[in-house]
Design an enzyme around this catalytic site. Structure first.
Site, PDB file in Angstrom:
ATOM      1  N   HIS A 133       0.802  -1.144   0.771  1.00  0.00           N
ATOM      2  CA  HIS A 133      -0.224   0.062  -0.117  1.00  0.00           C
ATOM      3  C   HIS A 133       0.499   1.090  -0.190  1.00  0.00           C
ATOM      4  O   HIS A 133       2.346   0.660   0.209  1.00  0.00           O
ATOM      5  CB  HIS A 133      -0.992  -0.306   1.286  1.00  0.00           C
ATOM      6  CG  HIS A 133      -0.179   0.355   2.227  1.00  0.00           C
ATOM      7  ND1 HIS A 133       0.519  -0.888   3.100  1.00  0.00           N
ATOM      8  CD2 HIS A 133      -0.464   0.951   3.556  1.00  0.00           C
ATOM      9  CE1 HIS A 133       0.928  -0.467   4.465  1.00  0.00           C
ATOM     10  NE2 HIS A 133       0.593   0.134   4.834  1.00  0.00           N
ATOM     11  N   HIS A 142       1.373   3.958   1.956  1.00  0.00           N
ATOM     12  CA  HIS A 142       1.936   4.340   3.119  1.00  0.00           C
ATOM     13  C   HIS A 142       3.298   4.408   3.561  1.00  0.00           C
ATOM     14  O   HIS A 142       4.452   3.432   2.655  1.00  0.00           O
ATOM     15  CB  HIS A 142       1.599   3.682   4.370  1.00  0.00           C
ATOM     16  CG  HIS A 142      -0.174   4.301   5.053  1.00  0.00           C
ATOM     17  ND1 HIS A 142      -0.474   3.020   5.959  1.00  0.00           N
ATOM     18  CD2 HIS A 142      -0.838   5.248   4.037  1.00  0.00           C
ATOM     19  CE1 HIS A 142      -1.990   4.162   5.883  1.00  0.00           C
ATOM     20  NE2 HIS A 142      -1.917   5.618   4.718  1.00  0.00           N
ATOM     21  N   ASP A 171       6.133   4.639   4.705  1.00  0.00           N
ATOM     22  CA  ASP A 171       7.065   2.952   5.181  1.00  0.00           C
ATOM     23  C   ASP A 171       6.827   1.348   4.801  1.00  0.00           C
ATOM     24  O   ASP A 171       7.217   1.361   4.976  1.00  0.00           O
ATOM     25  CB  ASP A 171       6.267   2.522   7.171  1.00  0.00           C
ATOM     26  CG  ASP A 171       5.267   2.718   7.282  1.00  0.00           C
ATOM     27  OD1 ASP A 171       4.407   3.506   6.238  1.00  0.00           O
ATOM     28  OD2 ASP A 171       5.145   1.539   8.011  1.00  0.00           O
ATOM     29  N   HIS A 172       5.847   1.774   3.491  1.00  0.00           N
ATOM     30  CA  HIS A 172       5.564   0.573   2.563  1.00  0.00           C
ATOM     31  C   HIS A 172       6.494   1.143   1.020  1.00  0.00           C
ATOM     32  O   HIS A 172       6.264  -0.294   0.125  1.00  0.00           O
ATOM     33  CB  HIS A 172       4.630   0.441   2.762  1.00  0.00           C
ATOM     34  CG  HIS A 172       3.922  -0.319   4.033  1.00  0.00           C
ATOM     35  ND1 HIS A 172       4.115  -1.295   4.673  1.00  0.00           N
ATOM     36  CD2 HIS A 172       4.283   0.607   5.131  1.00  0.00           C
ATOM     37  CE1 HIS A 172       3.627  -2.223   5.425  1.00  0.00           C
ATOM     38  NE2 HIS A 172       3.465  -0.271   5.969  1.00  0.00           N
ATOM     39  N   HIS A 221      -7.459  -1.608   5.292  1.00  0.00           N
ATOM     40  CA  HIS A 221      -6.946  -0.803   6.188  1.00  0.00           C
ATOM     41  C   HIS A 221      -6.780   1.029   5.935  1.00  0.00           C
ATOM     42  O   HIS A 221      -8.029   0.430   5.349  1.00  0.00           O
ATOM     43  CB  HIS A 221      -5.564  -0.544   5.943  1.00  0.00           C
ATOM     44  CG  HIS A 221      -4.015   0.041   6.347  1.00  0.00           C
ATOM     45  ND1 HIS A 221      -4.144  -0.341   7.967  1.00  0.00           N
ATOM     46  CD2 HIS A 221      -2.876   0.756   6.441  1.00  0.00           C
ATOM     47  CE1 HIS A 221      -2.965   0.824   8.086  1.00  0.00           C
ATOM     48  NE2 HIS A 221      -2.822   1.464   7.763  1.00  0.00           N
ATOM     49  N   ASP A 235      -0.428  -3.369   6.029  1.00  0.00           N
ATOM     50  CA  ASP A 235      -0.973  -3.185   6.554  1.00  0.00           C
ATOM     51  C   ASP A 235      -2.930  -3.313   7.173  1.00  0.00           C
ATOM     52  O   ASP A 235      -3.235  -3.923   6.301  1.00  0.00           O
ATOM     53  CB  ASP A 235      -0.660  -1.890   8.170  1.00  0.00           C
ATOM     54  CG  ASP A 235       0.698  -1.243   8.028  1.00  0.00           C
ATOM     55  OD1 ASP A 235       1.868  -2.445   7.212  1.00  0.00           O
ATOM     56  OD2 ASP A 235       0.829  -0.605   7.790  1.00  0.00           O
ATOM     57  N   HIS A 253       5.963  -5.064  12.019  1.00  0.00           N
ATOM     58  CA  HIS A 253       5.425  -4.106  12.223  1.00  0.00           C
ATOM     59  C   HIS A 253       5.421  -3.093  13.527  1.00  0.00           C
ATOM     60  O   HIS A 253       3.740  -2.558  13.926  1.00  0.00           O
ATOM     61  CB  HIS A 253       4.199  -3.872  11.187  1.00  0.00           C
ATOM     62  CG  HIS A 253       4.107  -2.433  10.936  1.00  0.00           C
ATOM     63  ND1 HIS A 253       2.928  -2.158  11.356  1.00  0.00           N
ATOM     64  CD2 HIS A 253       4.596  -1.997   9.621  1.00  0.00           C
ATOM     65  CE1 HIS A 253       2.471  -0.670  10.843  1.00  0.00           C
ATOM     66  NE2 HIS A 253       3.463  -0.672   9.324  1.00  0.00           N
TER      67      HIS A 253
END
Lengths: 270, 270
Positions: free
Chosen positions: B29, B31, B33-34, B109, B179, B237
């Site tokens: 996804h 975000h 941090d990904h 999410h 997530d 995570h």
């Protein structure tokens, strides 16, 4: 902050630099090693509950890059995020407050690139405490004196300001020039600079590569420092092909005496 | 590679993972941090003179993010860069070759998110060298035997395949789920999984925060593992609020026995 490569957040933490100290970010150009860390920093500021405005100065397009990523991640910032996109090929003032003035230094690289000139403003004069107490001047006049004014005493005597103050700390100027080919047209902008950071991606032995990629050699950086009448030169942005960066200092010193080598986490005080 | 946070390049180098081994990148996804490290990795591949195609699988929009940055930096890739944008809310096959099949696992999410299910294919049967040499079978039939076929000898005798081979190494399946909120609808997709990675951002004590942010607790991750009849569960995570991640293992183990803790640079072999 000038430029923001991938992993800048990690380096800030490692070097114990407080994130909240950063209110203005100047991006020289849109090559990855100068801005890929910006979106991460902008996002982390939100996680840290920042509320202070953040101003970003950089080439046209930078706003689209950051906003697209925020939009697609369904994110936002808790703080005011202001973009000041640059397009001019002439030097221009892009920031000014009571302490400092920032001008662009148009550079010659493979994409639209600016260096940045930071001109510190001369601060107020320093109070000569012995003198003001000697004349029994009330503290309410101190700011007036620090601003450079003479004082008329109650008995009518006029005391000249230079009897009551010392000269302020001299203002200093700093120029950041990365990435750029050797380009003498920047000299008038950075004339008599106190501290010049100038990239030196290559040594003179790779002069052709420097020309081809629009980067500079250590010798060229030193030549710019010499012709600008700079007081001090900091080199950086070395190609990873060189294992020993002392060679950059050696090469530059043959042209210009006051040379320093930038490196990860190193700090300079002037 | 699954997901690519800022600084992934540095982690790859630190963990001595060869960049050239990476041909498919699955982004769960958008975000930060990904995926904030993806543009840097894509650019570095060019600096490393990569020529092999690179395939990127991720939510719609990922192509625009990467291409915008390449365009504005006046850059390109030396290699074929292929985007496979995902929009479906149903599980779908997104990659298949002779060894593995990859399916999406729709997750719950704050933005459109997929986990990924990697189904290894059963390999060819192992040749029983003693047996084939005993029957004096020519090497040109070996592949046919490994593919599971019986063999007719020159004298007309038919030798059954299971006399000539051993069972292949059993195929394994791996599911990556990050997530996501606790979501039982993924159970049919990952049923009987060998190894389940399931996020556990929080402990059960922060259940409300998990619900609010659409993340999972360690207990919830373990419940999914249990209900999916998983063999092994890897947690990861973790929110930075927890200083001791062993608490995640403890909490999960109260529900499901085989729990491992993922952490920076840790590798697991199954």
């Amino acid at each position: 902050m000038i430029d923001c490569a991938e992993g800048t957040q990690v380096q800030l933490r490692k070097n114990k630099i407080r994130f909240s100290k950063i209110n203005h970010i100047f991006i020289s150009h849109l090559h990855g090693d100068h801005f890929f860390g910006l979106i991460g920093l902008v996002s982390t500021f939100t996680l840290l509950n920042r509320t202070t405005d953040l101003h970003i100065y950089g080439p046209k397009g930078i706003q689209e890059i950051i906003k697209l990523q925020l939009r697609l991640s369904n994110s936002w910032t808790n703080y005011g995020l202001f973009f000041h996109e640059l397009e001019s090929k002439e030097s221009e003032v892009i920031f000014e407050d009571e302490k400092v003035l920032v001008k662009t230094i148009p550079l010659k690289h493979r994409v639209y690139t600016n260096g940045f000139l930071f001109q510190e403003k001369t601060g107020e004069r320093k109070l000569n405490l012995d003198a003001v107490q000697n004349y029994e001047i009330d503290t309410c006049y101190y700011q007036k004196i620090k601003n450079g004014n003479d004082i008329t005493l109650e008995d009518g005597r006029i005391i000249k300001n230079d009897e009551l103050t010392f000269d302020p700390i001299p203002a200093k100027n700093y120029a950041f020039c990365s990435d750029t080919a050797y380009d003498e047209s920047i000299i008038p902008i950075i004339k008599n600079i106190d501290v010049l950071y100038h990239e030196s991606t290559f040594l003179q032995s790779e002069e052709n590569l420097a020309k081809k990629t629009l980067h500079s050699t250590a010798k060229e950086a030193a030549t710019i420092a010499l012709k600008s009448n700079a007081k001090q030169l900091i080199l950086g942005h070395y190609s990873t092909r060189y294992e020993n960066i002392d060679l950059f200092k050696e090469e530059a010193k043959s042209i210009f005496p006051e040379v320093y080598l930038a490196n990860d986490g190193k700090s300079f005080e002037f």
